[in-house]
Structures are given as structure tokens and as C-alpha cells.
Design an enzyme around this catalytic site. Structure first.
Site, PDB file in Angstrom:
ATOM      1  N   LYS A  99     -26.275 -36.882 -27.455  1.00 45.81           N
ATOM      2  CA  LYS A  99     -25.837 -35.908 -26.427  1.00 45.81           C
ATOM      3  C   LYS A  99     -25.757 -34.498 -27.014  1.00 45.81           C
ATOM      4  CE  LYS A  99     -21.349 -35.191 -25.509  1.00 45.81           C
ATOM      5  NZ  LYS A  99     -20.835 -33.817 -25.411  1.00 45.81           N
ATOM      6  N   ASN A 100     -25.037 -34.374 -28.121  1.00 46.93           N
ATOM      7  CA  ASN A 100     -24.795 -33.027 -28.643  1.00 46.93           C
ATOM      8  C   ASN A 100     -26.072 -32.375 -29.167  1.00 46.93           C
ATOM      9  OD1 ASN A 100     -22.171 -33.160 -27.915  1.00 46.93           O
ATOM     10  ND2 ASN A 100     -21.348 -33.532 -29.954  1.00 46.93           N
ATOM     11  N   ARG A 141     -19.000 -27.263 -22.815  1.00 47.13           N
ATOM     12  CA  ARG A 141     -18.893 -26.373 -23.960  1.00 47.13           C
ATOM     13  C   ARG A 141     -20.266 -25.792 -24.328  1.00 47.13           C
ATOM     14  NH1 ARG A 141     -15.051 -23.392 -26.539  1.00 47.13           N
ATOM     15  NH2 ARG A 141     -15.600 -23.098 -28.697  1.00 47.13           N
ATOM     16  N   CYS A 154     -14.237 -30.606 -22.988  1.00 47.81           N
ATOM     17  CA  CYS A 154     -12.998 -31.398 -23.034  1.00 47.81           C
ATOM     18  C   CYS A 154     -11.826 -30.525 -23.454  1.00 47.81           C
ATOM     19  CB  CYS A 154     -13.147 -32.558 -24.019  1.00 47.81           C
ATOM     20  SG  CYS A 154     -14.185 -33.882 -23.408  1.00 47.81           S
ATOM     21  N   ARG A 164      -9.977 -24.146 -28.640  1.00 54.91           N
ATOM     22  CA  ARG A 164     -11.422 -23.924 -28.699  1.00 54.91           C
ATOM     23  C   ARG A 164     -11.786 -22.444 -28.523  1.00 54.91           C
ATOM     24  NH1 ARG A 164     -14.410 -29.151 -26.097  1.00 54.91           N
ATOM     25  NH2 ARG A 164     -15.781 -28.800 -27.866  1.00 54.91           N
ATOM     26  N   LEU A 167     -15.597 -17.015 -33.779  1.00 52.56           N
ATOM     27  CA  LEU A 167     -16.702 -17.092 -34.751  1.00 52.56           C
ATOM     28  C   LEU A 167     -18.035 -16.686 -34.117  1.00 52.56           C
ATOM     29  CD1 LEU A 167     -15.623 -20.414 -36.500  1.00 52.56           C
ATOM     30  CD2 LEU A 167     -15.490 -18.100 -37.446  1.00 52.56           C
ATOM     31  N   ASP A 183     -15.103 -36.962 -32.976  1.00 47.81           N
ATOM     32  CA  ASP A 183     -15.534 -37.594 -31.726  1.00 47.81           C
ATOM     33  C   ASP A 183     -15.409 -39.117 -31.764  1.00 47.81           C
ATOM     34  OD1 ASP A 183     -16.023 -35.151 -30.652  1.00 47.81           O
ATOM     35  OD2 ASP A 183     -18.216 -35.292 -30.675  1.00 47.81           O
ATOM     36  N   ARG A 234     -19.829 -38.062 -18.782  1.00 47.04           N
ATOM     37  CA  ARG A 234     -20.351 -36.837 -19.384  1.00 47.04           C
ATOM     38  C   ARG A 234     -21.132 -37.145 -20.657  1.00 47.04           C
ATOM     39  NH1 ARG A 234     -16.167 -33.178 -21.230  1.00 47.04           N
ATOM     40  NH2 ARG A 234     -18.066 -32.381 -22.135  1.00 47.04           N
TER      41      ARG A 234
HETATM   42  C1  UD1 Z   1     -18.964 -29.652 -31.080  1.00 44.25           C
HETATM   43  C2  UD1 Z   1     -19.283 -30.876 -30.279  1.00 44.25           C
HETATM   44  C3  UD1 Z   1     -18.044 -31.735 -30.099  1.00 44.25           C
HETATM   45  C4  UD1 Z   1     -17.412 -32.037 -31.444  1.00 44.25           C
HETATM   46  C5  UD1 Z   1     -17.192 -30.772 -32.240  1.00 44.25           C
HETATM   47  C6  UD1 Z   1     -16.714 -31.033 -33.659  1.00 44.25           C
HETATM   48  C7  UD1 Z   1     -21.075 -30.111 -28.859  1.00 44.25           C
HETATM   49  C8  UD1 Z   1     -21.515 -29.788 -27.480  1.00 44.25           C
HETATM   50  N1  UD1 Z   1     -19.798 -30.466 -28.982  1.00 44.25           N
HETATM   51  O1  UD1 Z   1     -18.025 -28.909 -30.312  1.00 44.25           O
HETATM   52  O2  UD1 Z   1     -18.433 -32.950 -29.463  1.00 44.25           O
HETATM   53  O3  UD1 Z   1     -16.170 -32.666 -31.239  1.00 44.25           O
HETATM   54  O4  UD1 Z   1     -18.416 -30.028 -32.339  1.00 44.25           O
HETATM   55  O5  UD1 Z   1     -17.595 -31.875 -34.320  1.00 44.25           O
HETATM   56  O6  UD1 Z   1     -21.850 -30.080 -29.776  1.00 44.25           O
HETATM   57  N2  UD1 Z   1     -13.341 -22.929 -33.757  1.00 44.25           N
HETATM   58  C9  UD1 Z   1     -12.753 -21.700 -33.984  1.00 44.25           C
HETATM   59  N3  UD1 Z   1     -13.442 -20.585 -33.597  1.00 44.25           N
HETATM   60  C10 UD1 Z   1     -14.673 -20.643 -33.027  1.00 44.25           C
HETATM   61  C11 UD1 Z   1     -15.262 -21.901 -32.819  1.00 44.25           C
HETATM   62  C12 UD1 Z   1     -14.571 -23.030 -33.185  1.00 44.25           C
HETATM   63  O7  UD1 Z   1     -11.646 -21.615 -34.481  1.00 44.25           O
HETATM   64  O8  UD1 Z   1     -15.229 -19.580 -32.716  1.00 44.25           O
HETATM   65  C13 UD1 Z   1     -12.597 -24.143 -34.136  1.00 44.25           C
HETATM   66  C14 UD1 Z   1     -12.239 -25.005 -32.926  1.00 44.25           C
HETATM   67  O9  UD1 Z   1     -11.079 -24.556 -32.300  1.00 44.25           O
HETATM   68  C15 UD1 Z   1     -12.039 -26.359 -33.568  1.00 44.25           C
HETATM   69  C16 UD1 Z   1     -13.056 -26.339 -34.716  1.00 44.25           C
HETATM   70  O10 UD1 Z   1     -13.438 -24.981 -34.896  1.00 44.25           O
HETATM   71  O11 UD1 Z   1     -10.741 -26.474 -34.063  1.00 44.25           O
HETATM   72  C17 UD1 Z   1     -14.285 -27.167 -34.458  1.00 44.25           C
HETATM   73  O12 UD1 Z   1     -14.903 -26.735 -33.294  1.00 44.25           O
HETATM   74  P1  UD1 Z   1     -16.492 -26.668 -33.159  1.00 44.25           P
HETATM   75  O13 UD1 Z   1     -17.131 -27.248 -34.367  1.00 44.25           O
HETATM   76  O14 UD1 Z   1     -16.854 -25.297 -32.759  1.00 44.25           O
HETATM   77  O15 UD1 Z   1     -16.735 -27.641 -31.944  1.00 44.25           O
HETATM   78  P2  UD1 Z   1     -17.715 -27.396 -30.725  1.00 44.25           P
HETATM   79  O16 UD1 Z   1     -18.953 -26.741 -31.163  1.00 44.25           O
HETATM   80  O17 UD1 Z   1     -16.947 -26.800 -29.604  1.00 44.25           O
END
Ligand code: UD1
Length: 528
Positions: A113-114, A185, A209, A214, A218, A406, A502
Site C-alpha cells: 500500500k505505502n 496522508r 490515521c 503528524r 520536515l 504499522d 483503507r
Molecule cells: C508513513 C506510512 C505509515 C507509517 C509511517 C512510519 C505512508 C503513506 N504512511 O507515514 O503507514 O506508519 O510512515 O513508518 O507511507 N514527523 C515529524 N515531522 C514531519 C514528518 C514526520 O515530526 O515533518 C514525525 C511524525 O510525527 C512521526 C514520525 O515523524 O512521529 C514518523 O512519521 P513519518 O515517517 O513521516 O510517517 P508518514 O510518512 O506520515
């Protein structure tokens, strides 16, 4: 992608898409931009009536010299094939699980999926020729992503058997539908390709989710390092190249290896002028999959799968054929299905080294895991084969190659049925414990302290849990509740199935084929 009737909200959303369709006049009049030289669509030429403060569903057509023709719904039907529309939630669904059944047989693992979501977003990079993407799972999230792409004028067609063709040669808007972006997301990831290709973009804050704050800091700081000016206004992120032309290669160190920020910046840097160095990037296999896709499209990316990416920008990327890797999270979920029911099943295709963390934990618990052939894994938790019942263990989630967040809920459900005490620490998302309360309703003995759970063990070979009505609050937590129901005595009804839909393709048919007793019940949605 199947047709279902629509909710009122989705009807309204679709109406918006119909009234302001991708403008074929505008599309054909826009040259495919050479990112560093040719003019790009001008967001600032948007009339005041369509400016940032406008209704959230308003689109910014790239060329505003001609107003797009208004289409009647019937005329629109000819440009928006019904089978590719987003399904509606006209009904509430619940999964009714009768516990205590042993599983056996083989399960096919779908495409990730991702990875599929990232590659679909990446297909917007392809200014010359379509992207042919195979192994795309049929999920509500992938359909939503298709809607996001369509909302900027890309043509998205399902060719059958998981093959999706995206033709983004004629993108006609730099503002994807906020409603669609707000559902998932990954919708936000299109910010990278759009700003890199057109020098500007405006994307609503993402959905997904509710498992933590989130933030998007970054993304914002990374794009700024590539020469973009980023503003947040009225719930939308507006990004434009500071030099008025295109992004410029730069250096950026991510404080945390965010998957989405890495993917967004990788796509952006692939079309920025010069060399970019991104350090402390996410190393997840899905990030590597996106890098491979972009390379197939002509991008120059070194270091995919490592902590540092060196990306030399290309003026233009072309279409390519690409196959999505198997879903390691789905594979891990089915491994837990076997373990929690003390059964033996095989699964394929899998990439075993993507699963090493899960294999390690399940082996520690006492499961026997065997590679039965290329990409074919067998997992046995049958007490006769494992020499006793499963034992609890310590688990802490962390970025890849650590244990995936996950799979934390599914593994917690398993631990509730194991002997001895276990500790589960969630370190990636600060609010990913919604399933605990529901597992407790089934009788799981879990004490929660912030993001750490102490899971008490159960007596050997006894059914640890007993069924009752419970509800999923997020995707992976929902899967965990179904798995727990399969191990529970009696009947467990899991509501909130839309969360599960989803991210799992044919979840209950796959479980049924393994011998689980599970059925979907549909009741009319009382909100319609
Ligand atoms: C992706 C996956 C999700 C998975 C997650 C972590 C997709 C669509 N989703 O989500 O299934 O659970 O990776 O493996 O690919 N963070 C910040 N600042 C930012 C961005 C992120 O602080 O600008 C933090 C988030 O709050 C969180 C951590 O980084 O605590 C990990 O998030 P991230 O790796 O960005 O997850 P997603 O890309 O949203």
C-alpha cells in the site's frame, strides 16, 4: 475498482470535480515545462474570486485565459469513468468473527500500500509518457490517491489485475482536491512532484490515521532547503520556487527519518537544478521502491535504502513500467494471524529480508518460520510443532530496519495470548494505542503507561480472550482487533471496518480462504 453508491459529502466532492474538470484547452496549450527554463503555470494570476481564501474545493486551473467549460453530470460521466470513482460509504460495515478456528493453507500477499501510494504520487513527475504501475492493491486509499491525481488533470486508468496507468503529461492544475488530499496522508506527497515540475503548488493539509500529531515541519524545511518559499494559509500549504523558475539542489538533514518527508523531498530533488544531498532519510523499503521507480523514469538517485540520498536533478522525467514490491505489513499481519490462532500457513510473494524484524520476534516467541521457496514463507505456531505455547517478548517500534510501527497493534494482540509478560513500546507515533481499550474489552490484560504497554501473559493453551462488540479507530489497530477476535472465544464484532478497507486488499476473503470464520455485515449508514 468497484462502484458503490456515494455519500452526500462524496457526491458534493464529485460535483466539484465535475464542474471544474481538468481543462483540456489549458492542458494542450501548456508546453511540458523544461523545469529550469520554460515558463510555468502562474498561481499568482488566479483571480481574486479563486484566491487562497476561496471555498476549499475550488481548483486552480493552470491557464485562466479561458474558463473551463461547465459540464452537466451526464457529460461529465463521459470524462470520468464510473469504475474509477471513489467508492462511497453509504453503509456501515462490521466484521463478525467467530474465534477459535485454526488456519491452514496459503495466502497471496498484495502489492505494498505505502509503496503504491508513493509511486502513484511519483507518477506526477512523468512529464513525458505514461507510468504503467503493476501490483497496485485495490484499496480505498489507492482509489483516493487516484482521485488526487485526477484532480490535477492526470489520466488514471485501471488496466486490470492491479495494473494502473497514469498519464500525467498534461497536468492542468497545481492544486489537488483538498477533500481527497484530506482523506489520506499520502495525498500530501504530490507537493514534491508538483512544485518541482511547475515551480509552485498548493496542497491541503493531509489526512490519514489519527495516531499522533503528524506535523509537516520536515517537508517545509526540506523544501525551503531546495529553494522554495513555503506558506501555510487557510489549511493549505502553498509552495513556490523563490527564484520564480524552479527548485535548486541543496542539502538537508532530516531531524527524524520521516518516510513521507523523505519521499516528498526525493521527488522534488529529482527535478531540482543541480545536486541535492538529503541525510538521515528514511530507509524503509517503500522509500527504496519509490527511488527505483523514479530512476526507471530517468531520475538520478544514489543511496536508496541507505541514510543518505545524493540526487542529481533532471530537467524532465519520462514514463516507465514498474512493479510494486509485496506488502511487508500485510505479510506481517498474516504471520500474526497464523501465530495468534496457533496455526500453520504459508504466504507469498514476500521479500524475506523486509520481514527480518518480525521473523526475529515470532521466532523468539516460539514460532517456526521456514523459507519454502523463492519468496515463499511458512509460519507454524502449532503447539505440536513448536514444542509448547508461545512466549511473550519485548518489542519497541522504530524506523526501518527497526520494528515497524504499522505492526505494533497486531503484535500486541498476539502478545495478549502468549505466556509471560511482554512490554510494547511505541516510539514512532505518540498516540498509537487506541486498540488497547478495545483489546481490554476482549479480556486482554494490558496496562498502558503513555506509549508503553505492559501485556500480561495467559495460561498455556487456554483461550486468552472472549468476544464482544468492539470498534476500530485506525487501520492497523482495526486489523489487530480482527486478529484478536480470531483468537477469542465466541463472537467478536469489529466495527469501523472502513479503516481496515483503507489498507488491506480482500482482507476477510483472504482470512476465509485460510479457514477463519468471518463475515462482513452491512447496515445502512445512519448519517446519510
Ligand atoms: C508513513 C506510512 C505509515 C507509517 C509511517 C512510519 C505512508 C503513506 N504512511 O507515514 O503507514 O506508519 O510512515 O513508518 O507511507 N514527523 C515529524 N515531522 C514531519 C514528518 C514526520 O515530526 O515533518 C514525525 C511524525 O510525527 C512521526 C514520525 O515523524 O512521529 C514518523 O512519521 P513519518 O515517517 O513521516 O510517517 P508518514 O510518512 O506520515
Amino acid at each position: 475498482m468497484s462502484i458503490r453508491s456515494e455519500t452526500r459529502k462524496e457526491r458534493n466532492t464529485r460535483k466539484t470535480l465535475i464542474l471544474i474538470p481538468p481543462n483540456p484547452m489549458a492542458s494542450s496549450s501548456i508546453p511540458i515545462r523544461e523545469p529550469h527554463s520554460t515558463p510555468k503555470p502562474n498561481l499568482h494570476s488566479v483571480p481574486a474570486s479563486m484566491a487562497l481564501a476561496a471555498a476549499p474545493s475550488t481548483h486552480f486551473p493552470l491557464s485562466l485565459s479561458r474558463k473551463p467549460p461547465l459540464l452537466t453530470p451526464s457529460a461529465a460521466a463521459s470524462v470520468a469513468p464510473a469504475h474509477l470513482e471513489i467508492p462511497a460509504l453509504a453503509f456501515d460495515h462490521k466484521l463478525v468473527v467467530s474465534g477459535g478456528r485454526q488456519l491452514s493453507g496459503h495466502v497471496h500477499i498484495s502489492g505494498s500500500k505505502n509503496a503504491a501510494l508513493a509511486v502513484l504520487a511519483g507518477s506526477l513527475c512523468c512529464a513525458a509518457g505514461p507510468a504503467v504501475i503493476r501490483g497496485v492493491p485495490d484499496l480505498s486509499d489507492t482509489r483516493t490517491m487516484a482521485a488526487v491525481l485526477r484532480s490535477v488533470g492526470a489520466r488514471v486508468e485501471e488496466a486490470g489485475g492491479g495494473e494502473v496507468v497514469v498519464d500525467a503529461t498534461r497536468v492542468s492544475s497545481v492544486e489537488p482536491s483538498p477533500d481527497d488530499v484530506g482523506r489520506i496522508r499520502a495525498g500530501f506527497f504530490v507537493l514534491g512532484p508538483l512544485v518541482a515540475r511547475f515551480g509552485e503548488a498548493e496542497v491541503a493539509l493531509p489526512g490519514g490515521c489519527k495516531i499522533g500529531a503528524r506535523p509537516i515541519d520536515l517537508y517545509v524545511r526540506g523544501l525551503s532547503a531546495l529553494g522554495a518559499v513555503v506558506e501555510l494559509r487557510h489549511g493549505k500549504v502553498r509552495v513556490r520556487a523563490a527564484n520564480g523558475k524552479g527548485l535548486i539542489g541543496g542539502q538537508f538533514h532530516l531531524d527524524y527519518p520521516s518516510v513521507g518527508a523523505t519521499e516528498t523531498l526525493m521527488m522534488a530533488a529529482s527535478m531540482a537544478e543541480g545536486v541535492s544531498v538529503l541525510s538521515n532519510v528514511a530507509r524503509e523499503p517503500e522509500v527504496a521502491d519509490l527511488a527505483q521507480f523514479l530512476v526507471a523514469c530517468g531520475a538520478c538517485i544514489e543511496g536508496a535504502g541507505t541514510g543518505t540520498l545524493v540526487i542529481t536533478g533532471r530537467k524532465q522525467l519520462h514514463g516507465a513500467e514498474f512493479t510494486i514490491a509485496p506488502d511487508r505489513i500485510e505479510a506481517g499481519t498474516f504471520m500474526v494471524a497464523a501465530a495468534i490462532t496457533r496455526s500453520c500457513i504459508s504466504l507469498s510473494p514476500v521479500i524475506p529480508y523486509h520481514l527480518s524484524c518480525m521473523i526475529d520476534k515470532l521466532s523468539t516467541a516460539g514460532c517456526r518460520i521456514t523459507l519454502r521457496g523463492p519468496g515463499i514463507l511458512e509460519i507454524s505456531a502449532v503447539p505440536a510443532a513448536t514444542g509448547g505455547d508461545l512466549q511473550g517478548f519485548y518489542l519497541k517500534t522504530s524506523p526501518y530496519p527497526g520494528f515497524p510501527t504499522d505492526l505494533q497493534p497486531q503484535f500486541m494482540a498476539l502478545l495478549a495470548t502468549c505466556n509471560g509478560s511482554s512490554i510494547v513500546e511505541e516510539s514512532v507515533f505518540e498516540n498509537r494505542m487506541h486498540h488497547v481499550e478495545e483489546l481490554q474489552k476482549l479480556g486482554a490484560r494490558i496496562k498502558l503507561h503513555g506509549s508503553t504497554a505492559l501485556v500480561e501473559g495467559r495460561k498455556p493453551r487456554s483461550l486468552a480472550l472472549s468476544g464482544c462488540p468492539i470498534a476500530a479507530a485506525d487501520l492497523r489497530g482495526g486489523a489487530a482487533l480482527v486478529l484478536a477476535g480470531m483468537a477469542a472465544e465466541g463472537v467478536t464484532e469489529v466495527g469501523g471496518v472502513a479503516h481496515i478497507d483503507r489498507g488491506y486488499e480482500n482482507f476477510e476473503p483472504k482470512l476465509l480462504s485460510l479457514g477463519a470464520e468471518i463475515r462482513r455485515e452491512v447496515t445502512p449508514n445512519s448519517y446519510l
